[in-house]
Write a protein that holds these residues in place. Structure first.
Motif, PDB file in Angstrom:
ATOM      1  N   ALA A  97       0.860  -1.193   0.000  1.00 50.78           N
ATOM      2  CA  ALA A  97       0.000   0.000   0.000  1.00 50.78           C
ATOM      3  C   ALA A  97       0.889   1.233   0.000  1.00 50.78           C
ATOM      4  CB  ALA A  97      -0.911   0.013   1.219  1.00 50.78           C
ATOM      5  N   PHE A  98       0.431   2.270  -0.669  1.00 46.43           N
ATOM      6  CA  PHE A  98       1.202   3.518  -0.709  1.00 46.43           C
ATOM      7  C   PHE A  98       0.290   4.659  -1.120  1.00 46.43           C
ATOM      8  CE2 PHE A  98       3.591   6.770  -3.019  1.00 46.43           C
ATOM      9  CZ  PHE A  98       4.523   7.127  -2.056  1.00 46.43           C
ATOM     10  N   CYS A  99       0.561   5.837  -0.530  1.00 46.74           N
ATOM     11  CA  CYS A  99      -0.079   7.086  -0.945  1.00 46.74           C
ATOM     12  C   CYS A  99       0.918   8.214  -0.720  1.00 46.74           C
ATOM     13  CB  CYS A  99      -1.343   7.331  -0.117  1.00 46.74           C
ATOM     14  SG  CYS A  99      -2.229   8.847  -0.566  1.00 46.74           S
ATOM     15  N   PRO A 100       1.040   9.145  -1.642  1.00 44.84           N
ATOM     16  CA  PRO A 100       1.928  10.290  -1.412  1.00 44.84           C
ATOM     17  C   PRO A 100       1.540  11.030  -0.131  1.00 44.84           C
ATOM     18  CG  PRO A 100       1.204  10.224  -3.704  1.00 44.84           C
ATOM     19  CD  PRO A 100       0.400   9.196  -2.975  1.00 44.84           C
ATOM     20  N   LYS A 101       2.534  11.489   0.606  1.00 41.01           N
ATOM     21  CA  LYS A 101       2.284  12.064   1.934  1.00 41.01           C
ATOM     22  C   LYS A 101       1.328  13.243   1.908  1.00 41.01           C
ATOM     23  CE  LYS A 101       6.324  10.622   4.567  1.00 41.01           C
ATOM     24  NZ  LYS A 101       7.494  11.069   5.364  1.00 41.01           N
ATOM     25  N   ASP A 102       1.456  14.125   0.928  1.00 40.55           N
ATOM     26  CA  ASP A 102       0.589  15.303   0.886  1.00 40.55           C
ATOM     27  C   ASP A 102      -0.881  14.899   0.815  1.00 40.55           C
ATOM     28  OD1 ASP A 102       2.749  16.968   1.046  1.00 40.55           O
ATOM     29  OD2 ASP A 102       2.772  17.497  -1.093  1.00 40.55           O
ATOM     30  N   ASP A 103      -1.165  13.835   0.111  1.00 41.82           N
ATOM     31  CA  ASP A 103      -2.543  13.369  -0.023  1.00 41.82           C
ATOM     32  C   ASP A 103      -2.965  12.527   1.174  1.00 41.82           C
ATOM     33  OD1 ASP A 103      -3.268  14.285  -2.863  1.00 41.82           O
ATOM     34  OD2 ASP A 103      -1.361  13.263  -3.146  1.00 41.82           O
ATOM     35  N   LEU A 104      -2.037  11.758   1.732  1.00 38.82           N
ATOM     36  CA  LEU A 104      -2.348  10.939   2.890  1.00 38.82           C
ATOM     37  C   LEU A 104      -2.650  11.789   4.119  1.00 38.82           C
ATOM     38  CD1 LEU A 104      -2.525   8.124   4.178  1.00 38.82           C
ATOM     39  CD2 LEU A 104      -0.064   8.254   4.608  1.00 38.82           C
ATOM     40  N   PHE A 105      -1.926  12.887   4.284  1.00 40.09           N
ATOM     41  CA  PHE A 105      -2.101  13.737   5.466  1.00 40.09           C
ATOM     42  C   PHE A 105      -3.271  14.702   5.324  1.00 40.09           C
ATOM     43  CE2 PHE A 105       2.643  13.452   6.773  1.00 40.09           C
ATOM     44  CZ  PHE A 105       2.421  12.181   7.256  1.00 40.09           C
ATOM     45  N   GLY A 115      -2.422  12.005  -6.779  1.00 44.25           N
ATOM     46  CA  GLY A 115      -2.248  11.242  -5.545  1.00 44.25           C
ATOM     47  C   GLY A 115      -3.225  10.084  -5.459  1.00 44.25           C
ATOM     48  N   PHE A 116      -4.464  10.332  -5.857  1.00 41.89           N
ATOM     49  CA  PHE A 116      -5.478   9.286  -5.840  1.00 41.89           C
ATOM     50  C   PHE A 116      -5.121   8.169  -6.821  1.00 41.89           C
ATOM     51  CE2 PHE A 116      -9.657   7.515  -7.133  1.00 41.89           C
ATOM     52  CZ  PHE A 116     -10.079   7.062  -5.891  1.00 41.89           C
ATOM     53  N   LYS A 117      -4.661   8.549  -8.006  1.00 42.40           N
ATOM     54  CA  LYS A 117      -4.281   7.561  -9.008  1.00 42.40           C
ATOM     55  C   LYS A 117      -3.130   6.691  -8.526  1.00 42.40           C
ATOM     56  CE  LYS A 117      -3.774   9.076 -13.225  1.00 42.40           C
ATOM     57  NZ  LYS A 117      -3.404  10.020 -14.328  1.00 42.40           N
ATOM     58  N   ILE A 118      -2.138   7.311  -7.889  1.00 46.48           N
ATOM     59  CA  ILE A 118      -0.983   6.560  -7.384  1.00 46.48           C
ATOM     60  C   ILE A 118      -1.420   5.589  -6.287  1.00 46.48           C
ATOM     61  CG2 ILE A 118       1.171   6.764  -6.069  1.00 46.48           C
ATOM     62  CD1 ILE A 118       1.665   9.409  -7.617  1.00 46.48           C
ATOM     63  N   ALA A 119      -2.224   6.089  -5.347  1.00 42.89           N
ATOM     64  CA  ALA A 119      -2.679   5.244  -4.241  1.00 42.89           C
ATOM     65  C   ALA A 119      -3.498   4.061  -4.761  1.00 42.89           C
ATOM     66  CB  ALA A 119      -3.501   6.061  -3.248  1.00 42.89           C
ATOM     67  N   ASP A 121      -3.421   2.742  -7.826  1.00 41.31           N
ATOM     68  CA  ASP A 121      -2.594   1.881  -8.664  1.00 41.31           C
ATOM     69  C   ASP A 121      -1.771   0.918  -7.806  1.00 41.31           C
ATOM     70  OD1 ASP A 121      -1.256   0.816 -10.868  1.00 41.31           O
ATOM     71  OD2 ASP A 121       0.250   2.400 -10.885  1.00 41.31           O
ATOM     72  N   ILE A 122      -1.075   1.455  -6.803  1.00 41.76           N
ATOM     73  CA  ILE A 122      -0.168   0.639  -6.000  1.00 41.76           C
ATOM     74  C   ILE A 122      -0.923  -0.208  -4.983  1.00 41.76           C
ATOM     75  CG2 ILE A 122       1.702   0.739  -4.289  1.00 41.76           C
ATOM     76  CD1 ILE A 122       2.759   3.204  -5.781  1.00 41.76           C
ATOM     77  N   SER A 123      -1.944   0.353  -4.368  1.00 43.70           N
ATOM     78  CA  SER A 123      -2.611  -0.329  -3.252  1.00 43.70           C
ATOM     79  C   SER A 123      -3.734  -1.260  -3.690  1.00 43.70           C
ATOM     80  CB  SER A 123      -3.194   0.711  -2.284  1.00 43.70           C
ATOM     81  OG  SER A 123      -2.227   1.668  -1.924  1.00 43.70           O
ATOM     82  N   CYS A 124      -4.320  -1.010  -4.835  1.00 39.78           N
ATOM     83  CA  CYS A 124      -5.481  -1.793  -5.279  1.00 39.78           C
ATOM     84  C   CYS A 124      -5.238  -2.489  -6.623  1.00 39.78           C
ATOM     85  CB  CYS A 124      -6.706  -0.891  -5.369  1.00 39.78           C
ATOM     86  SG  CYS A 124      -8.212  -1.758  -5.899  1.00 39.78           S
ATOM     87  N   TYR A 125      -4.920  -1.712  -7.659  1.00 38.67           N
ATOM     88  CA  TYR A 125      -4.784  -2.328  -8.980  1.00 38.67           C
ATOM     89  C   TYR A 125      -3.673  -3.369  -9.018  1.00 38.67           C
ATOM     90  CZ  TYR A 125      -4.041  -3.276 -13.843  1.00 38.67           C
ATOM     91  OH  TYR A 125      -3.868  -3.929 -15.030  1.00 38.67           O
ATOM     92  N   SER A 126      -2.606  -3.158  -8.242  1.00 41.05           N
ATOM     93  CA  SER A 126      -1.511  -4.133  -8.263  1.00 41.05           C
ATOM     94  C   SER A 126      -1.995  -5.521  -7.859  1.00 41.05           C
ATOM     95  CB  SER A 126      -0.357  -3.677  -7.363  1.00 41.05           C
ATOM     96  OG  SER A 126      -0.737  -3.659  -5.997  1.00 41.05           O
ATOM     97  N   GLY A 163      -8.863   5.193   3.125  1.00 43.41           N
ATOM     98  CA  GLY A 163     -10.155   4.552   3.389  1.00 43.41           C
ATOM     99  C   GLY A 163     -10.867   4.180   2.105  1.00 43.41           C
ATOM    100  N   PRO A 164     -11.122   5.144   1.209  1.00 41.39           N
ATOM    101  CA  PRO A 164     -11.736   4.802  -0.068  1.00 41.39           C
ATOM    102  C   PRO A 164     -10.900   3.833  -0.901  1.00 41.39           C
ATOM    103  CG  PRO A 164     -11.936   7.155   0.346  1.00 41.39           C
ATOM    104  CD  PRO A 164     -11.065   6.614   1.424  1.00 41.39           C
ATOM    105  N   VAL A 165      -9.586   3.960  -0.841  1.00 33.00           N
ATOM    106  CA  VAL A 165      -8.727   3.064  -1.615  1.00 33.00           C
ATOM    107  C   VAL A 165      -8.873   1.617  -1.123  1.00 33.00           C
ATOM    108  CG1 VAL A 165      -6.326   2.485  -2.144  1.00 33.00           C
ATOM    109  CG2 VAL A 165      -7.086   4.861  -2.274  1.00 33.00           C
TER     110      VAL A 165
END
Length: 258
Positions: A97-105, A115-119, A121-126, A163-165
């Motif tokens: 799981a991963f999310c850029p810090k600016d979006d996570l905080f 940020g949503f796309k990255i989270a 992609d890595i946390s769900c689509y992978s 949460g949504p991810v």
């Protein structure tokens, strides 16, 4: 079943997301190895390798493969490595799981598109992509496991966009279970309570969440990476052959509270 044999004797599979001795992936790999299975480990960045190498002896010295899940070539190489080594696999454990810090905080309301796309992609689509790559190697059926968290279904302060991810990940588990069930492939998510991992340390005020969870759970104890590994073993084993599509809570009962 012969009770004298280790529960996972003869099974072979992949654990991805190992980073150090505190990671959930390591807890799963350790318990899976201890119950007789053979492992192939995937890790996300070269920076992690010095922390992983000292752990390998206790895991039966498995092969270690670099696998950045945003890189299709590396993902395909991981599963090709498993095919070349064994010809088939029986399980996959996805602890990523991963999310850029600016979006996570920040608030969900303020999350950036990137940020949503990255989270996602890595946390769900992978996990979806790995299910696709694992399917042809699970010739005798198998088990796919991923990791979620209670913040997917209830608002947990400071968990924010994850949460949504994670909710999307849990829905993916159900659809993958439906897609793959006819091939004997079972799909589950494990939902651990708060555990002090490197990934969790990125969540704002995580220590307060950790302490509150231990104090207010029915069992009143913190969950360990070994606890998660024990449940992973049970789900992978043939004892759970009639189960699929579950969210298995490993949280000392926290999820039953209002």
């Amino acid at each position: 079943m012969d009770a004298s044999l280790p529960l996972l004797k003869g099974k072979k599979g992949i654990v991805v997301g190992i980073a150090n001795e505190n990671s959930i992936a390591y807890g799963c790999a350790k318990e899976i190895h201890n119950t007789g299975a053979e492992l192939l480990l995937g890790y996300g960045t070269e920076k992690s390798e010095p922390y992983i190498q000292p752990l390998l002896a206790d895991l039966g010295n498995p092969d270690l493969v670099l696998c950045d899940v945003t890189d299709d070539e590396q993902l395909e190489n991981l599963f090709q490595h498993a095919k070349d080594k064994w010809g088939k696999i029986d399980f996959l454990v996805h602890c990523i799981a991963f999310c850029p810090k600016d979006d996570l905080f920040g608030r969900v309301t303020d999350c950036s598109r990137e940020g949503f796309k990255i989270a996602m992609d890595i946390s769900c689509y992978s996990f979806i992509r790995m299910a696709h790559l694992a399917e042809p190697l699970m010739t005798d059926g198998g088990t796919l496991l991923t990791m979620t968290y209670y913040g997917s279904e209830k608002v947990v302060p400071n968990y924010n966009i994850m949460g949504p991810v994670k909710a999307a990940l849990e829905s993916s588990v159900r659809y993958l279970a439906s897609d793959l069930g006819s091939k004997g492939i079972r799909v589950h998510a494990l939902s651990p309570g708060p555990i002090k991992t490197r990934a969790a340390s990125g969540i704002d005020h995580f220590e307060a969440l950790l302490n509150a969870s231990a104090e207010h759970t029915p069992i009143q104890q913190q969950v360990t990476i070994e606890d998660v590994g024990d449940v992973a073993v049970g789900m992978i084993s043939d004892s759970a052959k009639s189960l699929t599509g579950h969210i298995a809570y490993v949280d000392s009962g926290y999820h039953i509270l209002g």
